[in-house]
Structure formats: C-alpha cells, structure tokens
Design a protein around this motif. Structure first.
Motif, PDB file in Angstrom:
ATOM      1  N   ASP A 286       0.814  -1.210   0.000  1.00 32.48           N
ATOM      2  CA  ASP A 286       0.000   0.000   0.000  1.00 32.48           C
ATOM      3  C   ASP A 286       0.857   1.273   0.000  1.00 32.48           C
ATOM      4  OD1 ASP A 286       1.001  -0.307   2.532  1.00 32.48           O
ATOM      5  OD2 ASP A 286      -0.853   0.266   3.562  1.00 32.48           O
ATOM      6  N   GLU A 287       2.169   1.127  -0.141  1.00 33.34           N
ATOM      7  CA  GLU A 287       3.018   2.303  -0.185  1.00 33.34           C
ATOM      8  C   GLU A 287       2.663   3.166  -1.392  1.00 33.34           C
ATOM      9  OE1 GLU A 287       7.112   1.283  -0.029  1.00 33.34           O
ATOM     10  OE2 GLU A 287       7.035   0.568   2.041  1.00 33.34           O
ATOM     11  N   ILE A 288       2.616   4.466  -1.177  1.00 28.92           N
ATOM     12  CA  ILE A 288       2.238   5.397  -2.236  1.00 28.92           C
ATOM     13  C   ILE A 288       3.466   5.761  -3.051  1.00 28.92           C
ATOM     14  CG2 ILE A 288       1.283   7.675  -2.722  1.00 28.92           C
ATOM     15  CD1 ILE A 288      -0.298   7.457  -0.136  1.00 28.92           C
ATOM     16  N   SER A 289       3.408   5.531  -4.350  1.00 27.88           N
ATOM     17  CA  SER A 289       4.525   5.878  -5.229  1.00 27.88           C
ATOM     18  C   SER A 289       4.659   7.394  -5.319  1.00 27.88           C
ATOM     19  CB  SER A 289       4.283   5.286  -6.619  1.00 27.88           C
ATOM     20  OG  SER A 289       5.226   5.794  -7.541  1.00 27.88           O
ATOM     21  N   GLN A 290       5.922   7.879  -5.335  1.00 22.52           N
ATOM     22  CA  GLN A 290       6.150   9.312  -5.456  1.00 22.52           C
ATOM     23  C   GLN A 290       6.128   9.773  -6.907  1.00 22.52           C
ATOM     24  OE1 GLN A 290       9.068   9.440  -1.563  1.00 22.52           O
ATOM     25  NE2 GLN A 290       9.580  10.776  -3.255  1.00 22.52           N
TER      26      GLN A 290
END
Length: 286
Positions: free
Chosen positions: A165-169
C-alpha cells in the motif's frame, strides 16, 4: 448521558500514569464506552501558538487543532474504570478528521466521545476505535476518528503483500520540507498538552525500545495539513493519515501530495534521513 466539563491536561496527567497498574490480556473484552463533555471557551493564545508553530496562515481554528480537544476527551474517557487498558503503551495507528461547518471561537463546544474494542484476528491484536463528535448549537461541526493498538499477541507470519500500500512518489509533488530537533517535540507538547514520555526525552524513549525520542504523529499531520491548505489556498474539509513509522529525533520530513487534482488527493510524508514513509493518507478541500 451526563455532560461534564472537559478536564484540563494537568488534571488528566497523573491519573493517566496510574492506569499502568491495569492488567489486560488478549482475552479482555471491553464494553462500548460513551462520554459527553462541555468545552466552555477557547484559549486565543493557545490557538495563536498552534497556528504559528504549524504555519497556518489564514484560519483561526484549523481542523487539526480540534485534535487537541479530542485527545483530552479520549484520555478522560480512558480514565473510566470500564476502560480496561493502560494508557501508556497504546499506539496511535491512524486518524481521520472532517469539518462540516466553520467553528465559532465565541461559542462552547459539546464533545461526544465513544470507544469501541475490536479484535483483529488477522494480526492477533486488540484495536480500539475512538469516535469524537464536536457540536455547536446542537449541530455537528466536526468529527475525529482514531484507531489505536491496545494489545499485541504473537504476530502471525508477515504477508509480503502488507507493504504493497506504499504510495509511489511518481505522481506526487513535493510541497514542504521541515526540520526538527529534540526540542521541537517539547514545544509541541507544551502547546498541545501531549506530554507522553516518548516524545520528551531520548532516555525515557529508550525505556520503550526506541533509539531516541519521537516526534508526535499529530504534529506531523498538522504540518502537512497546513502545507496543503497554504499550497492550495483552501481550507481542509477532510484529512486521513495512517502512521507508518515513528520519526526519531533529530530528523526532518518532506511532504508530498497528488499532482492531478487540487480538490482532493493523496498525501505522503517521508523522513529526510532514512527516506522512510512516516505518514500516508488522503485529503479533501472545500
């Protein structure tokens, strides 16, 4: 439901310490608890100090300021004998705040708080859901919802998908950068009334397994909220954050938001030293 005056932080501090004598287990089952408090008047100097520290430019009472009152109401509820868990050691996992109507500084607030226990079978732990509603003239003006980890059992084998669920930069733009010393947490503690030991002293934080003192998660949420508001020129309607990792002091954070839509979007806060996600979440603007 009986309404009582919301206690000040000093009246809550020492009773909160004595809750460490409570003995809770994974078999503990707490019934729902509800309380209602009256907050009679705002402290204008406190609002000013909060806004100056976090960088709010144009709002007399920003949405995230209400967490200072929500936290007091939650602690007051936790002192009830029906609340089974010690306050020290409870971990804040996420927080969502929403504003429905502008808040008058000249009128009192009625604060309704509810605590519910939930057993997360997938992660073998007890979680607590708090819902705080703020009312003026009988009308709901804002809400604050928080999830806490109260008791952790032996953890099951981690699923590698948990970190997906990490948000891509890639589709985010950087809107802020802030640096903090160990004294930064003490300044926020003075303004917010949150004197949790892990924020105030590196030595005390080490007793809880941390290498240094930690910056308050709601300090960082307030900062990214102010940056979003200042960047867009609009007030926040809603903001949700999940607390991913603690920020060990001294360190700094970079704040990012979605590029595509200025009315709503995703947010992300990353530590400058280790480039780890500290907060992730979403927001909506008026």
């Amino acid at each position: 439901m009986k309404t009582t005056t919301l206690p000040g932080t000093l009246k809550l501090f020492f009773p909160a310490l004595f809750t460490s004598l409570r003995k809770a287990s994974l078999e503990s089952k707490m019934e729902d608890i509800e309380k209602e408090y009256l907050f009679e008047s705002f402290n204008q100097n406190n609002i000013k100090d909060y806004n100056n520290l976090l960088g709010y430019r144009s709002q007399s009472i920003p949405l995230t300021y209400l967490y200072l009152l929500a936290q007091r109401s939650q602690i007051a509820l936790m002192l009830d004998k029906k609340f089974l868990f010690p306050l020290i050691g409870i971990v804040h996992m996420d927080n969502e705040m929403e504003l429905f109507k502008d808040i008058s500084e000249q009128k009192p607030l009625t604060i309704k708080v509810k605590a519910q226990q939930y057993f997360n079978t997938d992660k073998n732990r007890i979680e607590l859901n708090f819902t705080v509603s703020f009312e003026q003239d009988g009308e709901k003006v804002a809400t604050c919802k928080s999830k806490y980890l109260a008791k952790q059992g032996k953890r099951p084998r981690l699923d590698k998908k948990e970190n997906s669920d990490e948000i891509s930069q890639k589709n985010l733009e950087k809107i802020s950068s802030d640096q903090f010393s160990i004294g930064s947490a003490r300044t926020y503690a003075r303004i917010s009334g949150d004197y949790n030991f892990i924020h105030l002293s590196p030595w005390l934080a080490k007793l809880f397994g941390f290498k240094s003192s930690l910056l308050h998660g709601m300090y960082m949420k307030g900062l990214i909220a102010s940056h979003i508001s200042n960047h867009s020129g609009k007030k926040l309607k809603k903001i949700f954050v999940q607390f991913k990792k603690p920020l060990l002091l001294p360190d700094g954070i970079d704040g990012f938001i979605s590029k595509e839509n200025i009315e709503s979007g995703l947010l992300k806060v990353v530590s400058i030293k280790k480039e780890k996600e500290i907060l992730v979440g979403s927001f909506e603007l008026f």
